[in-house]
Write a protein that holds these residues in place. Sequence first.
Motif, PDB file in Angstrom:
ATOM      1  N   ARG A 173       0.836  -1.195   0.000  1.00 28.87           N
ATOM      2  CA  ARG A 173       0.000   0.000   0.000  1.00 28.87           C
ATOM      3  C   ARG A 173       0.876   1.252   0.000  1.00 28.87           C
ATOM      4  O   ARG A 173       0.888   2.046   0.942  1.00 28.87           O
ATOM      5  N   THR A 174       1.630   1.413  -1.081  1.00 26.47           N
ATOM      6  CA  THR A 174       2.469   2.586  -1.266  1.00 26.47           C
ATOM      7  C   THR A 174       1.758   3.565  -2.195  1.00 26.47           C
ATOM      8  O   THR A 174       0.867   3.173  -2.963  1.00 26.47           O
ATOM      9  N   PRO A 175       2.134   4.845  -2.153  1.00 31.35           N
ATOM     10  CA  PRO A 175       1.470   5.839  -3.020  1.00 31.35           C
ATOM     11  C   PRO A 175       1.480   5.467  -4.500  1.00 31.35           C
ATOM     12  O   PRO A 175       0.456   5.571  -5.181  1.00 31.35           O
ATOM     13  N   SER A 176       2.623   5.004  -5.003  1.00 34.43           N
ATOM     14  CA  SER A 176       2.707   4.683  -6.422  1.00 34.43           C
ATOM     15  C   SER A 176       1.842   3.479  -6.783  1.00 34.43           C
ATOM     16  O   SER A 176       1.305   3.392  -7.897  1.00 34.43           O
ATOM     17  N   ASN A 177       1.667   2.554  -5.840  1.00 39.38           N
ATOM     18  CA  ASN A 177       0.847   1.374  -6.127  1.00 39.38           C
ATOM     19  C   ASN A 177      -0.646   1.694  -6.160  1.00 39.38           C
ATOM     20  O   ASN A 177      -1.439   0.903  -6.696  1.00 39.38           O
ATOM     21  N   TYR A 178      -1.041   2.832  -5.604  1.00 38.03           N
ATOM     22  CA  TYR A 178      -2.441   3.245  -5.732  1.00 38.03           C
ATOM     23  C   TYR A 178      -2.779   3.522  -7.193  1.00 38.03           C
ATOM     24  O   TYR A 178      -3.930   3.351  -7.619  1.00 38.03           O
ATOM     25  N   TYR A 179      -1.793   3.935  -7.963  1.00 35.14           N
ATOM     26  CA  TYR A 179      -2.013   4.112  -9.397  1.00 35.14           C
ATOM     27  C   TYR A 179      -2.323   2.763 -10.066  1.00 35.14           C
ATOM     28  O   TYR A 179      -3.152   2.678 -10.969  1.00 35.14           O
ATOM     29  N   VAL A 180      -1.626   1.722  -9.605  1.00 32.88           N
ATOM     30  CA  VAL A 180      -1.862   0.379 -10.137  1.00 32.88           C
ATOM     31  C   VAL A 180      -3.278  -0.082  -9.811  1.00 32.88           C
ATOM     32  O   VAL A 180      -3.976  -0.657 -10.656  1.00 32.88           O
ATOM     33  N   VAL A 181      -3.719   0.187  -8.591  1.00 35.28           N
ATOM     34  CA  VAL A 181      -5.070  -0.192  -8.184  1.00 35.28           C
ATOM     35  C   VAL A 181      -6.107   0.566  -9.006  1.00 35.28           C
ATOM     36  O   VAL A 181      -7.110  -0.006  -9.452  1.00 35.28           O
ATOM     37  N   SER A 182      -5.882   1.854  -9.225  1.00 36.63           N
ATOM     38  CA  SER A 182      -6.806   2.649 -10.037  1.00 36.63           C
ATOM     39  C   SER A 182      -6.900   2.096 -11.452  1.00 36.63           C
ATOM     40  O   SER A 182      -7.988   2.024 -12.039  1.00 36.63           O
ATOM     41  N   LEU A 183      -5.770   1.676 -12.000  1.00 36.62           N
ATOM     42  CA  LEU A 183      -5.746   1.076 -13.333  1.00 36.62           C
ATOM     43  C   LEU A 183      -6.530  -0.239 -13.352  1.00 36.62           C
ATOM     44  O   LEU A 183      -7.292  -0.510 -14.282  1.00 36.62           O
ATOM     45  N   ALA A 184      -6.343  -1.048 -12.310  1.00 36.62           N
ATOM     46  CA  ALA A 184      -7.068  -2.321 -12.230  1.00 36.62           C
ATOM     47  C   ALA A 184      -8.568  -2.095 -12.098  1.00 36.62           C
ATOM     48  O   ALA A 184      -9.373  -2.826 -12.686  1.00 36.62           O
ATOM     49  N   VAL A 185      -8.972  -1.077 -11.341  1.00 36.36           N
ATOM     50  CA  VAL A 185     -10.397  -0.755 -11.197  1.00 36.36           C
ATOM     51  C   VAL A 185     -10.984  -0.355 -12.550  1.00 36.36           C
ATOM     52  O   VAL A 185     -12.098  -0.764 -12.912  1.00 36.36           O
ATOM     53  N   SER A 186     -10.232   0.432 -13.306  1.00 37.21           N
ATOM     54  CA  SER A 186     -10.693   0.856 -14.632  1.00 37.21           C
ATOM     55  C   SER A 186     -10.861  -0.343 -15.563  1.00 37.21           C
ATOM     56  O   SER A 186     -11.877  -0.468 -16.258  1.00 37.21           O
ATOM     57  N   ASP A 187      -9.866  -1.225 -15.579  1.00 35.49           N
ATOM     58  CA  ASP A 187      -9.937  -2.410 -16.439  1.00 35.49           C
ATOM     59  C   ASP A 187     -11.083  -3.331 -16.023  1.00 35.49           C
ATOM     60  O   ASP A 187     -11.802  -3.884 -16.867  1.00 35.49           O
ATOM     61  N   PHE A 188     -11.244  -3.502 -14.721  1.00 42.36           N
ATOM     62  CA  PHE A 188     -12.337  -4.341 -14.220  1.00 42.36           C
ATOM     63  C   PHE A 188     -13.691  -3.760 -14.616  1.00 42.36           C
ATOM     64  O   PHE A 188     -14.588  -4.486 -15.070  1.00 42.36           O
ATOM     65  N   THR A 189     -13.850  -2.450 -14.466  1.00 38.35           N
ATOM     66  CA  THR A 189     -15.118  -1.790 -14.805  1.00 38.35           C
ATOM     67  C   THR A 189     -15.454  -1.968 -16.278  1.00 38.35           C
ATOM     68  O   THR A 189     -16.613  -2.230 -16.639  1.00 38.35           O
ATOM     69  N   MET A 190     -14.445  -1.831 -17.120  1.00 43.99           N
ATOM     70  CA  MET A 190     -14.678  -1.982 -18.556  1.00 43.99           C
ATOM     71  C   MET A 190     -15.269  -3.351 -18.882  1.00 43.99           C
ATOM     72  O   MET A 190     -16.318  -3.451 -19.541  1.00 43.99           O
ATOM     73  N   MET A 191     -14.626  -4.410 -18.421  1.00 43.64           N
ATOM     74  CA  MET A 191     -15.070  -5.742 -18.803  1.00 43.64           C
ATOM     75  C   MET A 191     -16.337  -6.169 -18.063  1.00 43.64           C
ATOM     76  O   MET A 191     -17.204  -6.831 -18.627  1.00 43.64           O
ATOM     77  N   PHE A 192     -16.476  -5.785 -16.808  1.00 45.29           N
ATOM     78  CA  PHE A 192     -17.647  -6.170 -16.031  1.00 45.29           C
ATOM     79  C   PHE A 192     -18.917  -5.528 -16.592  1.00 45.29           C
ATOM     80  O   PHE A 192     -19.990  -6.150 -16.609  1.00 45.29           O
ATOM     81  N   CYS A 193     -18.800  -4.295 -17.068  1.00 47.67           N
ATOM     82  CA  CYS A 193     -19.966  -3.569 -17.564  1.00 47.67           C
ATOM     83  C   CYS A 193     -20.215  -3.763 -19.055  1.00 47.67           C
ATOM     84  O   CYS A 193     -21.366  -3.711 -19.499  1.00 47.67           O
ATOM     85  N   MET A 194     -19.160  -3.991 -19.826  1.00 45.91           N
ATOM     86  CA  MET A 194     -19.311  -3.997 -21.283  1.00 45.91           C
ATOM     87  C   MET A 194     -19.424  -5.388 -21.883  1.00 45.91           C
ATOM     88  O   MET A 194     -20.015  -5.550 -22.956  1.00 45.91           O
ATOM     89  N   CYS A 195     -18.875  -6.390 -21.229  1.00 46.57           N
ATOM     90  CA  CYS A 195     -18.893  -7.724 -21.817  1.00 46.57           C
ATOM     91  C   CYS A 195     -20.290  -8.349 -21.899  1.00 46.57           C
ATOM     92  O   CYS A 195     -20.655  -8.871 -22.953  1.00 46.57           O
ATOM     93  N   PRO A 196     -21.090  -8.314 -20.812  1.00 46.35           N
ATOM     94  CA  PRO A 196     -22.425  -8.951 -20.902  1.00 46.35           C
ATOM     95  C   PRO A 196     -23.289  -8.451 -22.050  1.00 46.35           C
ATOM     96  O   PRO A 196     -23.826  -9.267 -22.813  1.00 46.35           O
TER      97      PRO A 196
END
Length: 383
Positions: free
Chosen positions: A92-115
């Motif tokens: 849980r470092t500051p720079s890794n929050y960017y990684v989490v934000s990126l993962a949230v974006s990728d997850f949102t794309m596929m979870f909402c758009m694939c079905p």
Amino acid sequence: MESLVGSPTYEAYSRGSGAYETSYTNPYGNHTVVDTVPEDMLPLIDAHWYQFPPLNPLWYNLVCFFNMTTAFISITGNLTVIYIFMTTKGLRTPSNYYVVSLAVSDFTMMFCMCPPLVVNSYYQTWVFGPTNCWIYAAIGSLTGCVSISNMCLITSDRYNVIVKGLGGTPLTTSRALINIVIVWVFGAFWTFVPFFGWGRYVPEGNMTACGTDYFSHDMNNLSYVHVFTLYTYIFPLFYIVFAYSHIVKAVSDHEKQMKEQAKKMGVKSLRSDKEAMKKSNDCKLAKVALMTVSLWFMAWTPYFIINFAGFWHPSIVTPLFSIWGSVFAKANTIYNPIVYAISHPKYKTALYQKMPFLQCQGGQDDDDSKSGASTNTSAEEKA
């Protein structure tokens, strides 16, 4: 527009002159790719698509299978990344929050758009109505903008650590969270302005997905697509190229200095030095970020090409051609968890601790690693 439906010979609409011209004969008779589109969607269909015959059903099946596979890998992978990074204190470092934000974006794309894409592929057309078409396109626009912006944040952090070094301002948690909020607000701006009249969302060529209108030449739509591309693709591309050129130069200079210093001291390497090891880890993280950014551009460049081909060379944009933008963009959502899982040592350690069934290494190697780590720790404590 309705007069064009079912007509084997029609005049294609020229967006540049605002007049109908260039007669075209459909070799498939009355059948076009628009035939199965519900009536309430017809006002959104550009005249360009009426010249193309229906796609082979095999393409819809392949797209459906691809998206189901991609969605499973992406959703699972990105949820794992979010879980590991947010539940492991050392990550849980500051720079890794960017990684989490990126993962949230990728997850949102596929979870909402694939079905909806899978359902539409089954029916071989968009079946959810105009409003959901706009929402679908907006989600794709939002997550795409946020992804590239997060890549810029990751690049900026690596530039600050490696190039500026001690002269750079350390990234704090509050600053990282503020930057993430700015990124999402920035993406939301470009996503929602089409709902207020600047630009618009329309069905894409295979009629199973929706995106920006890249055929209409009216100044309102033309200006939106070009400015949108400038701020979400061109500027980030130039910034990342600039930043990484300096990062590569800094890494190269650092390695050269270390070799020269080691030669003067009569040793093979200075890697045992703590500061040198930290610098080496930063360089490895920079390589990971560079790989991720490269994959992102490989994924989104097809959309860039399709958008501008639609404006300036519409003759090459076919329903099949328009599919590849969506395919490459969605494939991008599985790259990031794979890249970080393979290349981030602390992430792998935490992953194996929380999900040991994913570990493929032998027990002996693990014991040796633990033994080595224990020895190093003991040596440091004695020192």
